[in-house]
Design an enzyme around this catalytic site. Structure first.
Site, PDB file in Angstrom:
ATOM      1  N   CYS A   1      36.521   5.724  14.660  1.00 17.95           N
ATOM      2  CA  CYS A   1      37.574   5.206  15.521  1.00 17.95           C
ATOM      3  C   CYS A   1      37.049   3.972  16.231  1.00 17.95           C
ATOM      4  CB  CYS A   1      37.992   6.265  16.524  1.00 17.95           C
ATOM      5  SG  CYS A   1      39.456   5.800  17.441  1.00 17.95           S
TER       6      CYS A   1
ATOM      7  N   THR B   1       0.843  -1.191   0.000  1.00 15.23           N
ATOM      8  CA  THR B   1       0.000   0.000   0.000  1.00 15.23           C
ATOM      9  C   THR B   1       0.877   1.239   0.000  1.00 15.23           C
ATOM     10  OG1 THR B   1      -1.745  -1.166   1.158  1.00 15.23           O
ATOM     11  CG2 THR B   1      -1.813   1.241   1.272  1.00 15.23           C
TER      12      THR B   1
END
Ligand code: PLP
Length: 385
Positions: free
Chosen positions: A324, A236
């Site tokens: 990092c 839908t």
């Protein structure tokens, strides 16, 4: 209150007030299912049809060539898998700087028996069309190259790649999520067969996007169910989202050129300011072939995330180009492909400007950046000899 400055428009943008206004009734009053034949359904269908027409007009394509999806990621998946699976097996060409939605889709297809060639880039992040040409094989089933890079802003030579693809009759998919609604795109002149775009990068809502599929392109669906979207994408329709995307595109068509000029001037102001006040800094990406509002900095011997967090304390939102993990700096795949040395790549910070950005914002960010970098280099001169 601290000042708040959002310089992360390549990640997402706020919904434009005109877009919001147009969407609202579709949550409350026009809530029918567009597949229903009664008046409630027809009202919703009208909203979807108008949006499709607006986007088709903007791209100068036929409305039937547009498929609504849940966003850029789905459009990329649909394009690459849809082309590949329609042919069953073969060879795919893409680049080493693609968004993960294309890059990892190609990698996933390798697990299903397809072969992939990942073409490299130069130091500006730009592909060489000749390398694409050399990568073409008799069994190449698709080429997928992004229009502009979301991290560094470099615009790829799509026209030349499109010509190659057309000569060999290989479908060309272009992830245009960062250029659609920002710079003009002519799918015919550029030789583009499939084009991905997304709502939330152009002041539309999140969770909605689309794929242009040139008429006659051999494709299969990747989502099966009902008859939606001419049986190309079941489910839908996200009616408010589609309505919002259509309006966002209409607003961009009106504002895009003036906005590109304004952002280019602001980006120049930003880079000139940074360059004058922060030592050992570079602007990554191509010097001229680039997105108007993207300025990705490489700040030597400082960690991206430390800068991002430092700016965050000042109310500024930018994004890190390197991560990092466990004490190791890992530059993004884009910076690695560009061959940026680690001492520069570790400090990659992407600033992306947008509709709300002012000259005062730019000056504020530059003024905040200088002492942050200075301090980080004093206490934490990472990687410095
Ligand atoms: C944001 C982005 C996507 C993903 O789009 P979503 O709508 O967030 O799924 C894909 N490609 C590029 C280049 C992007 O910048």
């Amino acid at each position: 209150m601290t000042r708040r400055v959002y310089l992360d428009h390549n990640a997402s943008t706020p919904v434009h007030p005109e877009v919001m206004a147009e969407m609202l009734p579709y949550f409350t009053d026009l809530y029918g299912n567009p597949s229903s034949i009664h008046a409630f359904g027809r009202d919703a269908r009208e909203g979807v049809d108008l949006a499709r027409e607006r986007i088709a007009r903007f791209l100068k394509v036929s409305p039937q060539e547009l498929v609504f999806t849940s966003g850029g990621t789905e459009s990329d998946n649909f394009a690459v898998k849809g082309l590949a699976w329609a042919r069953g097996r073969g060879h795919l060409i893409t680049s080493r700087v693609e968004h993960h939605a294309v890059f990892r889709t190609c990698q996933a297809l390798e697990g299903f028996g397809f072969e992939g060639t990942y073409v490299g880039v130069d130091g500006y992040g730009m592909l060489d069309p000749d390398e694409v040409r050399r990568a073409i094989r008799p069994d190449t089933v698709a080429i997928s190259v992004m229009h502009a890079n979301s991290e560094v802003g470099t615009i790829q030579p799509i026209g030349e790649i499109g010509r190659l693809a057309r000569e060999r009759k290989i479908p060309l998919h272009v992830d245009a999520v960062q250029t659609f609604g920002k710079i003009p795109i002519d799918v015919d002149a550029l030789g583009i067969d499939l084009l991905s775009f997304s709502g939330h990068k152009i002041y539309g809502p999140k969770g909605i996007g689309g794929l242009y599929v040139r008429k006659g392109t051999k494709m299969v669906s990747i989502q099966h169910g009902g008859e939606h979207e001419r049986r190309r994408r079941a489910g839908t329709e996200n009616v408010p989202g589609i309505v919002g995307l259509g309006k966002a595109v209409e607003v961009r068509a009106r504002d895009m050129r003036a906005e590109a000029e304004r952002l280019t001037a602001l980006r120049t102001r930003f880079w000139e300011g940074v360059r004058a006040r922060v030592p050992e800094v570079r602007l990554s990406g191509h010097p001229t072939e680039r997105l108007p509002g993207t300025a990705s900095l490489l700040v030597r011997h400082v960690e991206s995330e430390s800068i991002v967090l430092g700016l965050d304390l000042k109310g500024i939102g930018v994004s890190a180009g390197s991560a990092c993990t466990a004490g190791n700096v890992e530059p993004s795949h884009v910076l690695v492909a560009m061959g940026v040395p680690l001492d520069w790549a570790m400090g990659a910070v992407r600033c992306s400007l947008g509709r709300s950005t002012t000259a005062e914002d730019i000056d504020y960010v530059v003024a905040c950046l200088e002492p942050i970098v200075k301090k980080l280099r004093q206490v934490l001169p990472v990687g410095a000899a």
